[in-house]
Design a protein around this motif. Structure first.
Motif, PDB file in Angstrom:
ATOM      1  N   PHE A  38       0.829  -1.202   0.000  1.00  0.00           N
ATOM      2  CA  PHE A  38       0.000   0.000   0.000  1.00  0.00           C
ATOM      3  C   PHE A  38       0.866   1.255   0.000  1.00  0.00           C
ATOM      4  O   PHE A  38       0.589   2.218  -0.712  1.00  0.00           O
ATOM      5  CB  PHE A  38      -0.933  -0.005   1.213  1.00  0.00           C
ATOM      6  N   GLY A  39       1.946   1.254   0.779  1.00  0.00           N
ATOM      7  CA  GLY A  39       2.858   2.398   0.823  1.00  0.00           C
ATOM      8  C   GLY A  39       3.538   2.646  -0.515  1.00  0.00           C
ATOM      9  O   GLY A  39       3.647   3.790  -0.968  1.00  0.00           O
ATOM     10  N   ALA A  41       2.406   1.717  -3.479  1.00  0.00           N
ATOM     11  CA  ALA A  41       1.376   2.188  -4.412  1.00  0.00           C
ATOM     12  C   ALA A  41       1.055   3.658  -4.165  1.00  0.00           C
ATOM     13  O   ALA A  41       0.872   4.425  -5.115  1.00  0.00           O
ATOM     14  CB  ALA A  41       0.111   1.341  -4.261  1.00  0.00           C
ATOM     15  N   LEU A  42       1.016   4.070  -2.905  1.00  0.00           N
ATOM     16  CA  LEU A  42       0.753   5.465  -2.577  1.00  0.00           C
ATOM     17  C   LEU A  42       1.883   6.361  -3.076  1.00  0.00           C
ATOM     18  O   LEU A  42       1.632   7.431  -3.638  1.00  0.00           O
ATOM     19  CB  LEU A  42       0.571   5.617  -1.069  1.00  0.00           C
ATOM     20  N   MET A  43       3.121   5.919  -2.923  1.00  0.00           N
ATOM     21  CA  MET A  43       4.257   6.708  -3.412  1.00  0.00           C
ATOM     22  C   MET A  43       4.201   6.865  -4.921  1.00  0.00           C
ATOM     23  O   MET A  43       4.395   7.977  -5.445  1.00  0.00           O
ATOM     24  CB  MET A  43       5.586   6.043  -3.017  1.00  0.00           C
ATOM     25  N   SER A  45       1.579   6.719  -6.839  1.00  0.00           N
ATOM     26  CA  SER A  45       0.443   7.559  -7.230  1.00  0.00           C
ATOM     27  C   SER A  45       0.753   9.034  -6.988  1.00  0.00           C
ATOM     28  O   SER A  45       0.356   9.889  -7.780  1.00  0.00           O
ATOM     29  CB  SER A  45      -0.818   7.141  -6.483  1.00  0.00           C
ATOM     30  N   VAL A  46       1.465   9.355  -5.905  1.00  0.00           N
ATOM     31  CA  VAL A  46       1.837  10.747  -5.643  1.00  0.00           C
ATOM     32  C   VAL A  46       2.801  11.249  -6.715  1.00  0.00           C
ATOM     33  O   VAL A  46       2.664  12.365  -7.223  1.00  0.00           O
ATOM     34  CB  VAL A  46       2.431  10.887  -4.225  1.00  0.00           C
TER      35      VAL A  46
END
Length: 102
Positions: A38-39, A41-43, A45-46
């Motif tokens: 999840f981390g 994927a979040l990076m 996406s940012v």
């Protein structure tokens, strides 16, 4: 539950044959891996959002810079209201002499 024989090797490969519940260590590792995925994927996406915003700002700036002469010309010479144009349609008045005989 019916299982198609074509996919029996798939079910045997990924299914839990013995039916034992996961241990505490397996649960902890699963939670940690889930948080890590999840981390990441979040990076990504940012970073993708930042790239899209940057490209959009550069494209807008380029378009604004290239049209500055046109905007200046339009300010200096505003359009006049000559002609009879309504929503892009040209109105033509036809005289009686212009009509073909019947």
């Amino acid at each position: 539950m019916y299982r198609d024989p074509k996919f029996s090797s798939f079910f045997n490969q990924f299914g839990r044959g013995d039916g034992t519940p996961p241990s505490l260590l397996q649960k902890i590792v699963t939670v940690l891996v889930t948080i890590a995925v999840f981390g990441v994927a979040l990076m990504f996406s940012v970073v993708l959002f930042a790239v899209v915003v940057t490209v959009g700002a550069v494209a807008w700036g380029y378009l604004w810079w290239k049209t500055r002469a046109l905007r200046k010309q339009m300010r200096e010479h505003p359009p006049t209201g000559r002609g009879m144009i309504i929503e892009g349609e040209v109105i033509r008045e036809v005289e009686i002499e212009d009509r073909p005989p019947r």
